[in-house]
Design an enzyme around this catalytic site. Structure first.
Site, PDB file in Angstrom:
ATOM      1  N   LYS A  98      -5.509   2.545   9.345  1.00  0.00           N
ATOM      2  CA  LYS A  98      -4.829   3.783   8.922  1.00  0.00           C
ATOM      3  C   LYS A  98      -5.234   5.015   9.202  1.00  0.00           C
ATOM      4  CE  LYS A  98      -2.841   0.462   5.273  1.00  0.00           C
ATOM      5  NZ  LYS A  98      -2.933   0.131   3.867  1.00  0.00           N
ATOM      6  N   SER A 100       0.887  -1.172  -0.010  1.00  0.00           N
ATOM      7  CA  SER A 100      -0.060   0.054   0.103  1.00  0.00           C
ATOM      8  C   SER A 100       0.823   1.109   0.053  1.00  0.00           C
ATOM      9  CB  SER A 100      -0.799  -0.071   1.287  1.00  0.00           C
ATOM     10  OG  SER A 100      -0.261   0.027   2.259  1.00  0.00           O
TER      11      SER A 100
END
Length: 777
Positions: free
Chosen positions: A721, A678
């Site tokens: 996140k 990511s």
């Protein structure tokens, strides 16, 4: 001796199961017609007859191939006819002889034989062998007790070495084949040596027999003594009406087995084992093994169950009382209760609470048990690497016991507890088996009604159990095991949630644990908020609880020493109790920077922010990657580099930059391994910024993977996140377009303070994050 005397023709008498040595005198019973006729022919001539042993005693009419070539020429001393038609003869061995030719007559058989005599010359070596043989024979007689002392006296007078070997061999309990082997030995030295070896082995066997006999005798005496004493004890107990002995114990166990509510097959097994236990002496090791097994069968819950409290309102109050937030988990438990109330037959669900440490997974399982009114049992699977820990050991092993599942059921005492499998992601495997494979049967609703434990051996029903597993990292759980569980993710707590948890739960718990009252210590809300912001950085609340415990300890010292009677903690005096601030609230850059982008990462302890730096130096396009990056992140960096080269002119970058500069990509905290799919758009943004000279907005955080053509792909861990970005003070979050559905999982208090930008191409990322960038797509 002339050739005529050495080679002669005499009648043949085949022997069954017997063998005659030279000089040996023996009685024989002769019944076969041809053998009787051969005897009569011998008596008519010189009374000499040749005796040779049959190889197979079951043959009535032996041929030349059925008898041994080597035999004994004997002299018939007496012959007596018995009433039953059998003839009894007394024969004396004369010489060894070997058949040269065989002649079949109508009623009897003759053989041409070649005789041989032993050499009577004695040497010192033969004398030594004779003495050794006599010495061994004497020792053998003492051990055997089947040969008289008179026999030894007779044998010891023999002077001829060959004859001595023959006579002693005739007294040994040898097989016919071994005796024939000695008969065929014409070399006297070899014959003596061979008989010495045989008698030595026989002595060893007799010694072993003697030892075994003594051991068996002692064992028999001890067993008989114990039996006699037990019978006496039974009689005494019967007279006194005493039921404390084994008889009373067996009676009590029988009653317990019948009352345990076992299935019929298990009850039959238990009673069978009890019958064995009654017959085996208490001193036997097997007795303790059987007793332990019966105790386990009795102590397991077979029918005992608790009645579920299906009051949804009450259950919701209990869950809200013990836990702030965690709405998704609470909703799932209430759904289960609602369905149970309607069907009355729903099997226990198998939930897996996945999330970072300290978010309340274990305590949540306790609250679920309380809300259902069920017993609660917990086992920790961290570090378990032996399959026997789950399935138990076979009863054949010393110290065998059931596995942790059966142990947990015994501890629970009911067939429908809430069973917590803590740290299920931390099981490992080695040469003793794979415990995660054994867990497949436990956690499969289609199989666990017939769970098999190696120790119990009988199937046990686990279908009514509500299993709850906890895990920090789902990636380490094998796919088949993960597929059997319903995963409920607990991402972590927001600042507001931590504030409520500290006020309503943690502070009260620590005050009680340190012997303080609310009047002695007060912690203001702004002080708790500062503890959350500047002294902890975690997804859970364990670190927060430790800091509150530290405040309580220092307060206890102040009060006990008499300095103050009451302590109030505010944001102004917080540093006096906890020291200098550990963290800086908000990790966002203080100003917009060239070549530094903020990425969002997911770890086993929650979300985190990641600074990715790019610097240029004169060179020839060398790409350097540092920061202990994994293979996936290295590939993301290569992809970003290739994309920027292909789109250099559109991005306002020199097309030949790779010929003029070396590029260094670094992720700080180099000692910490970093990997994951990511970081693609973050690396690309930092690279474009460094090459174009345009700055990146400090308040922007981003996450997403990128293809070679610039398309942004979805990622996981959005909630974790986003929470880390909120903690770091970021205000704009760039997410892949396909992750739009995950925004609903983020708490509303966090969503309203952040701006989400959904992108599908890297150009949209650059337009949002880089000052001066244009959308050229």
């Amino acid at each position: 001796m002339t050739e005529e005397e050495k080679e002669r023709i005499v009648p043949l008498l085949p022997l069954r199961g017997l063998l005659v040595y030279p000089t040996m005198v023996l009685h024989l019973d002769v019944g076969r017609d041809r053998s009787v006729e051969a005897l009569e022919r011998a008596m008519m001539d010189d009374h000499l007859i040749f005796l040779s042993t049959q190889k197979d005693i079951n043959i009535d009419e032996p041929t030349e191939a059925d008898i041994y070539k080597m035999g004994t020429l004997t002299k018939v001393k007496q012959m007596l006819k018995l009433p039953n038609g059998t003839i009894r003869v007394l024969v004396e061995g004369v010489k060894r002889g070997q058949i040269v030719d065989l002649h079949d007559h109508e009623t009897y058989t003759t053989v041409s034989i070649e005789t041989s005599e032993d050499d009577q010359t004695k040497t010192a070596e033969l004398e030594a062998l004779m003495r050794t043989l006599l010495n061994y024979f004497e020792q053998y007689i003492k051990l055997s007790k089947k040969i008289t002392a008179e026999t030894y006296a007779t044998v010891s007078d023999i002077e001829e070495p060959g004859r001595l070997a023959d006579i002693i061999a005739s007294h040994l309990p040898l097989k016919l084949k071994d005796k024939q082997e000695i008969l065929e030995m014409l070399n006297i030295h070899e014959r003596l040596q061979h008989v010495i070896e045989i008698i030595h082995n026989e002595k060893e066997v007799l010694n072993l027999e003697k030892k075994i006999g003594q051991r068996v005798k002692r064992s028999m005496e001890r067993t008989q003594k114990e039996y006699y004493l037990r019978e006496q004890l039974k009689a005494i107990q019967k007279e006194l009406g005493d039921k404390e002995g084994k008889t009373g114990e067996v009676s009590e166990l029988t009653k317990k087995i019948e009352e345990a509510g076992m299935p019929l097959s298990v009850q039959t097994t238990a009673l069978k084992e009890l019958s064995r236990y009654e017959k085996i002496p208490s001193s036997s090791a097997e007795s303790a093994v059987i007793r332990n097994y019966i105790d386990w069968l009795i102590s397991l819950p077979w029918t005992n169950s608790t009645e579920d409290d299906l009051n949804i309102v009450k259950a919701e109050k209990i869950l809200d009382r013990d836990h702030y937030g965690l709405d998704k988990v609470k909703e799932r438990v209430l759904e289960y209760l609602a369905v149970q109330q309607l069907t009355q037959s729903l099997k226990g669900p198998i939930l897996c609470l996945a999330g970072p440490p300290g978010v309340g997974k274990t305590s949540l399982a306790r609250s679920i048990a309380e809300s259902l009114g069920r017993n609660f049992v917990r086992i920790s699977l961290g570090g378990v690497r032996d399959e026997s820990e789950i399935r138990g050991h076979r009863r054949t092993y010393v110290g065998a016991m059931p596995g942790r599942i059966i142990q947990g059921m015994k501890k629970a005492g009911t067939i429908n507890p809430v069973f917590l499998l803590d740290e299920i992601d931390k099981m490992s495997n080695d040469f003793r088996g794979d415990p995660s494979s054994a867990m497949l049967e436990v956690l499969d609703p289609e199989q666990n009604h017939n769970f098999s434990d190696h120790y119990i051996e009988e199937t046990y029903d686990l279908s009514n159990v509500m299993f709850i597993a906890t895990a920090n990292n789902l990636a380490t759980i094998p796919g088949p095991l993960r597929d059997r569980m319903e995963i409920i993710s607990i991402a972590g707590y927001t600042e507001e949630e931590k504030l409520h948890i500290a006020k309503d739960h943690l502070l009260t718990k620590q005050l009680k644990g340190h012997g303080l009252s609310k009047g002695q210590l007060q912690v203001r809300e702004e002080a708790i908020r500062d503890v959350v912001r500047y002294y902890t950085r975690e997804a859970g609340v364990r670190g927060l609880e430790r800091q509150l415990a530290s405040i309580c300890r220092k307060t206890a010292k102040i009060i006990v020493s008499g300095e103050k009677k009451r302590v109030i903690i505010t944001e102004k005096n917080l540093e006096e109790f906890l020291g200098k601030k550990i963290f800086r609230y908000g990790q966002a850059e203080s100003e917009d920077t060239v070549g530094v982008a903020t990425g969002l990462a997911y770890t086993t302890v929650g979300g985190d922010t990641l600074q990715i730096e790019v610097s240029l130096s004169p060179g020839k396009g060398k790409l350097v990657l540092t920061g202990k990056l994994g293979d996936v992140m290295k590939e993301s960096a290569q992809t970003a580099f290739s994309y920027v080269r292909s789109k250099a002119s559109e991005l306002g970058i020199e097309s030949n930059f790779h010929e003029k500069y070396d590029i260094h990509i670094h992720v700080p905290e180099g000692a910490v391994p970093k990997d994951g799919p990511s970081a693609g758009i973050t690396i690309t943004t930092a690279l474009v910024s460094a090459l174009s000279g345009n700055v990146i907005r400090r308040e922007v955080g981003m996450t997403g993977e990128m293809t070679l053509r610039g398309r942004v792909l979805p990622i996981g861990g959005v909630k974790e996140k986003t929470l880390s970005a909120h903690r770091a003070g970021l205000r704009t979050i760039i997410l892949p377009q396909d992750n739009e559905k995950d925004i609903d999982d983020i708490p509303a208090s966090v969503r309203k303070e952040l701006r989400f930008v959904l992108v599908s191409h890297i150009d949209e990322v650059l337009e949002t994050a880089v000052v001066g960038a244009k959308n050229e797509s």
